[in-house]
Write an enzyme that holds these catalytic residues in place. Structure first.
Site, PDB file in Angstrom:
ATOM      1  N   CYS A  59       0.605  -1.238   0.049  1.00 30.82           N
ATOM      2  CA  CYS A  59      -0.126   0.114   0.068  1.00 30.82           C
ATOM      3  C   CYS A  59       1.026   1.213  -0.439  1.00 30.82           C
ATOM      4  O   CYS A  59       0.294   2.410  -0.240  1.00 30.82           O
ATOM      5  CB  CYS A  59      -1.128   0.090   1.435  1.00 30.82           C
ATOM      6  SG  CYS A  59      -2.230  -1.032   1.571  1.00 30.82           S
ATOM      7  N   HIS A  73      -3.190   6.965   2.428  1.00 28.05           N
ATOM      8  CA  HIS A  73      -3.675   6.106   1.805  1.00 28.05           C
ATOM      9  C   HIS A  73      -5.070   5.723   2.031  1.00 28.05           C
ATOM     10  O   HIS A  73      -5.050   5.187   3.600  1.00 28.05           O
ATOM     11  CB  HIS A  73      -2.352   4.510   2.081  1.00 28.05           C
ATOM     12  CG  HIS A  73      -3.017   3.210   2.349  1.00 28.05           C
ATOM     13  ND1 HIS A  73      -3.715   3.118   0.676  1.00 28.05           N
ATOM     14  CD2 HIS A  73      -3.627   2.010   2.450  1.00 28.05           C
ATOM     15  CE1 HIS A  73      -4.142   2.235   1.112  1.00 28.05           C
ATOM     16  NE2 HIS A  73      -3.574   1.323   1.757  1.00 28.05           N
ATOM     17  N   ASN A 131     -10.138  -0.049  -0.125  1.00 27.45           N
ATOM     18  CA  ASN A 131      -9.096   0.520  -0.336  1.00 27.45           C
ATOM     19  C   ASN A 131      -8.439  -0.528  -0.805  1.00 27.45           C
ATOM     20  O   ASN A 131      -8.655  -1.639  -1.591  1.00 27.45           O
ATOM     21  CB  ASN A 131      -8.112  -0.946   1.407  1.00 27.45           C
ATOM     22  CG  ASN A 131      -6.631  -0.739   1.059  1.00 27.45           C
ATOM     23  OD1 ASN A 131      -6.503  -0.454   0.477  1.00 27.45           O
ATOM     24  ND2 ASN A 131      -6.148  -1.088   2.763  1.00 27.45           N
TER      25      ASN A 131
HETATM   26  N1  COA Z   1     -18.653  -7.819   9.917  1.00 27.13           N
HETATM   27  C1  COA Z   1     -19.423  -8.777  11.109  1.00 27.13           C
HETATM   28  N2  COA Z   1     -18.472  -8.716  11.946  1.00 27.13           N
HETATM   29  C2  COA Z   1     -16.867  -8.863  11.813  1.00 27.13           C
HETATM   30  C3  COA Z   1     -16.288  -9.261  10.887  1.00 27.13           C
HETATM   31  C4  COA Z   1     -17.209  -8.108   9.332  1.00 27.13           C
HETATM   32  N3  COA Z   1     -16.620  -8.284   8.888  1.00 27.13           N
HETATM   33  N4  COA Z   1     -15.094  -8.794  10.610  1.00 27.13           N
HETATM   34  C5  COA Z   1     -14.583  -9.441  12.066  1.00 27.13           C
HETATM   35  N5  COA Z   1     -15.737  -9.112  12.914  1.00 27.13           N
HETATM   36  C6  COA Z   1     -15.755  -9.722  13.920  1.00 27.13           C
HETATM   37  C7  COA Z   1     -14.867 -10.359  14.431  1.00 27.13           C
HETATM   38  O1  COA Z   1     -14.665 -12.126  14.456  1.00 27.13           O
HETATM   39  C8  COA Z   1     -14.863  -9.927  16.183  1.00 27.13           C
HETATM   40  O2  COA Z   1     -15.673 -11.133  16.603  1.00 27.13           O
HETATM   41  P1  COA Z   1     -15.513 -11.515  18.161  1.00 27.13           P
HETATM   42  O3  COA Z   1     -15.139 -10.710  19.086  1.00 27.13           O
HETATM   43  O4  COA Z   1     -16.768 -13.006  18.128  1.00 27.13           O
HETATM   44  O5  COA Z   1     -14.249 -13.081  17.849  1.00 27.13           O
HETATM   45  C9  COA Z   1     -15.415  -8.523  16.389  1.00 27.13           C
HETATM   46  O6  COA Z   1     -15.514  -8.238  14.458  1.00 27.13           O
HETATM   47  C10 COA Z   1     -14.150  -8.224  16.713  1.00 27.13           C
HETATM   48  O7  COA Z   1     -12.928  -8.155  15.599  1.00 27.13           O
HETATM   49  P2  COA Z   1     -11.744  -6.923  15.462  1.00 27.13           P
HETATM   50  O8  COA Z   1     -10.844  -7.630  14.576  1.00 27.13           O
HETATM   51  O9  COA Z   1     -11.637  -6.631  17.152  1.00 27.13           O
HETATM   52  O10 COA Z   1     -12.987  -5.900  15.067  1.00 27.13           O
HETATM   53  P3  COA Z   1     -11.814  -4.231  14.566  1.00 27.13           P
HETATM   54  O11 COA Z   1     -12.459  -3.328  15.167  1.00 27.13           O
HETATM   55  O12 COA Z   1     -10.520  -4.607  15.564  1.00 27.13           O
HETATM   56  O13 COA Z   1     -11.746  -3.356  13.558  1.00 27.13           O
HETATM   57  C11 COA Z   1     -10.843  -3.988  11.889  1.00 27.13           C
HETATM   58  C12 COA Z   1     -11.644  -5.101  12.970  1.00 27.13           C
HETATM   59  C13 COA Z   1     -10.263  -4.854  10.172  1.00 27.13           C
HETATM   60  C14 COA Z   1     -12.034  -3.465  10.484  1.00 27.13           C
HETATM   61  C15 COA Z   1      -9.539  -2.903  11.844  1.00 27.13           C
HETATM   62  O14 COA Z   1      -9.134  -3.929  12.524  1.00 27.13           O
HETATM   63  C16 COA Z   1      -9.107  -2.369  11.058  1.00 27.13           C
HETATM   64  O15 COA Z   1      -9.250  -1.170  10.321  1.00 27.13           O
HETATM   65  N6  COA Z   1      -7.219  -3.009  11.188  1.00 27.13           N
HETATM   66  C17 COA Z   1      -7.038  -2.042   9.733  1.00 27.13           C
HETATM   67  C18 COA Z   1      -6.890  -2.545   8.693  1.00 27.13           C
HETATM   68  C19 COA Z   1      -6.205  -1.854   7.487  1.00 27.13           C
HETATM   69  O16 COA Z   1      -6.724  -1.167   7.114  1.00 27.13           O
HETATM   70  N7  COA Z   1      -5.474  -2.690   6.448  1.00 27.13           N
HETATM   71  C20 COA Z   1      -4.932  -2.516   5.991  1.00 27.13           C
HETATM   72  C21 COA Z   1      -3.951  -1.264   5.791  1.00 27.13           C
HETATM   73  S1  COA Z   1      -2.731  -0.930   4.702  1.00 27.13           S
END
Ligand code: COA
Length: 316
Positions: free
Chosen positions: A116, A240, A270
């Site tokens: 990215c 980004h 993204n």
């Molecule tokens: N829909 C519904 N529930 C979802 C889900 C989805 N698409 N994806 C994950 N969950 C659930 C998980 O399974 C978890 O459930 P559990 O507590 O029962 O296990 C719960 O939601 C929370 O998961 P978590 O991973 O802690 O969520 P989060 O608040 O950290 O959000 C992201 C997840 C991916 C949105 C966040 O971590 C993020 O934005 N990370 C950066 C990602 C990114 O930008 N990557 C590219 C960078 S170049």
């Protein structure tokens, strides 16, 4: 590090495939819903390619658009760099294919891989070759087709990404203009965001989130300090487009006004290496950025890698 350079963004363009996939569409095949995705990421929809469409197809269309907008003929281009993690083949490079497709008969061409951050790394390389006097016009394309490398059964990653391409034409200017560049990498974080050969994208969402929130304000502060500028001197920050929440928290952490940060992740998701040039093109189209303005492009992602590039738009 130099604080001035004879280089500007002379034009920009982008292309996304026409098929729009909304969060509700995704909830038909994944256990997820619109509210969860919007709240956590700010993403409402993304554009995805049809099976027959290649990375080269998207990159070529974005390249045409940037050339058109900058009023540059393909024969005038000296260098084509394509930043991508999803090339059609190991070789020839996507850049060589684009070079041929647009008729850039006098250009060198190669691909660059920095996930990215790829677009910022690529404008860094292109602009430095321009500054040395080696080249006059460099076409820099960011393109990715993550729909081909995500696991469509994994709701934690599949919802985040979209396909697309964006491009800029970097041109040598007569006079020097403000310029700042800083790139970095930390391979010890490689496992946090990874797409192994033949395997799908895997990600430690929480750690990548924290990394984004930390690195954006830190790069911005470094650049502004070095240039003896304040945030008000920048027309726009183009981060980004990973996630609206990351960008919002990053702005808050650095004490910068959120309005300075361009956001279009709601419509494209993204798009990895393509996200910054797509956002920049939209900013130019909306006239948020005008002739002579300074913009800061900030990339971060797999590697881990990061970079900031401050330069002028449409300078002469
Ligand atoms: N829909 C519904 N529930 C979802 C889900 C989805 N698409 N994806 C994950 N969950 C659930 C998980 O399974 C978890 O459930 P559990 O507590 O029962 O296990 C719960 O939601 C929370 O998961 P978590 O991973 O802690 O969520 P989060 O608040 O950290 O959000 C992201 C997840 C991916 C949105 C966040 O971590 C993020 O934005 N990370 C950066 C990602 C990114 O930008 N990557 C590219 C960078 S170049």
């Amino acid at each position: 590090m130099m604080h001035q350079a004879h280089v500007t963004i002379a034009g920009a363009g982008f292309y996304v495939p026409p098929r729009v996939v909304t969060n509700n569409d995704l909830s038909q095949r994944l256990e997820t819903d619109d509210e969860w995705i919007v709240q956590r990421t700010g993403i409402r929809q993304r554009h995805l390619v049809e099976e027959s469409v290649t990375t080269t197809d998207l990159a070529t269309r974005a390249a045409w658009a940037a050339l058109d907008q900058s009023g540059t003929a393909a024969e005038e281009i000296d260098l084509v760099i394509v930043a991508t993690s999803t090339p059609d083949d190991r070789f020839p490079s996507t850049a060589a294919r684009v070079q041929h497709a647009i008729g850039a008969t006098h250009a060198a061409a190669f691909d660059l891989s920095a996930a990215c951050s790829g677009f910022v790394y690529a404008t860094a390389v292109g602009s430095q070759w321009i500054e040395t006097g080696c080249f006059r016009n460099a076409l820099v394309v960011g393109v990715d087709v993550f729909s081909r490398i995500v696991d469509w059964r994994d709701r934690r990653t599949a919802i985040l990404f979209g396909d697309g391409a964006g491009a800029v034409l970097l041109r040598r200017t007569e006079k020097p203009y403000p310029y700042y560049l800083s790139l970095g990498a930390d391979g010890s974080g490689g496992e946090l965001l990874r797409a192994p050969m033949g395997g799908p994208v895997s990600m430690n969402g929480t750690e990548v989130y924290k990394f984004g929130v930390r690195i954006i304000p830190s790069l911005l502060q470094e650049a502004l300090q070095a240039l003896h500028l304040t945030i008000d001197d920048l027309a726009l920050v183009i981060p980004h487009q990973a996630n609206a929440r990351i960008i919002e928290s990053a702005a808050k952490k650095g004490g910068y006004p959120f309005e300075k940060f361009f956001l279009n992740v709601d419509r494209y998701g993204n798009t990895s290496a393509a996200s910054i040039p797509i956002a920049l093109t939209e900013a130019l189209q909306q006239k948020v950025v005008r002739e002579g303005d300074l913009v800061a492009m900030i990339g971060f992602g797999g590697g881990l890698t990061w970079g900031i590039h401050v330069l002028s738009v449409y300078a002469r």
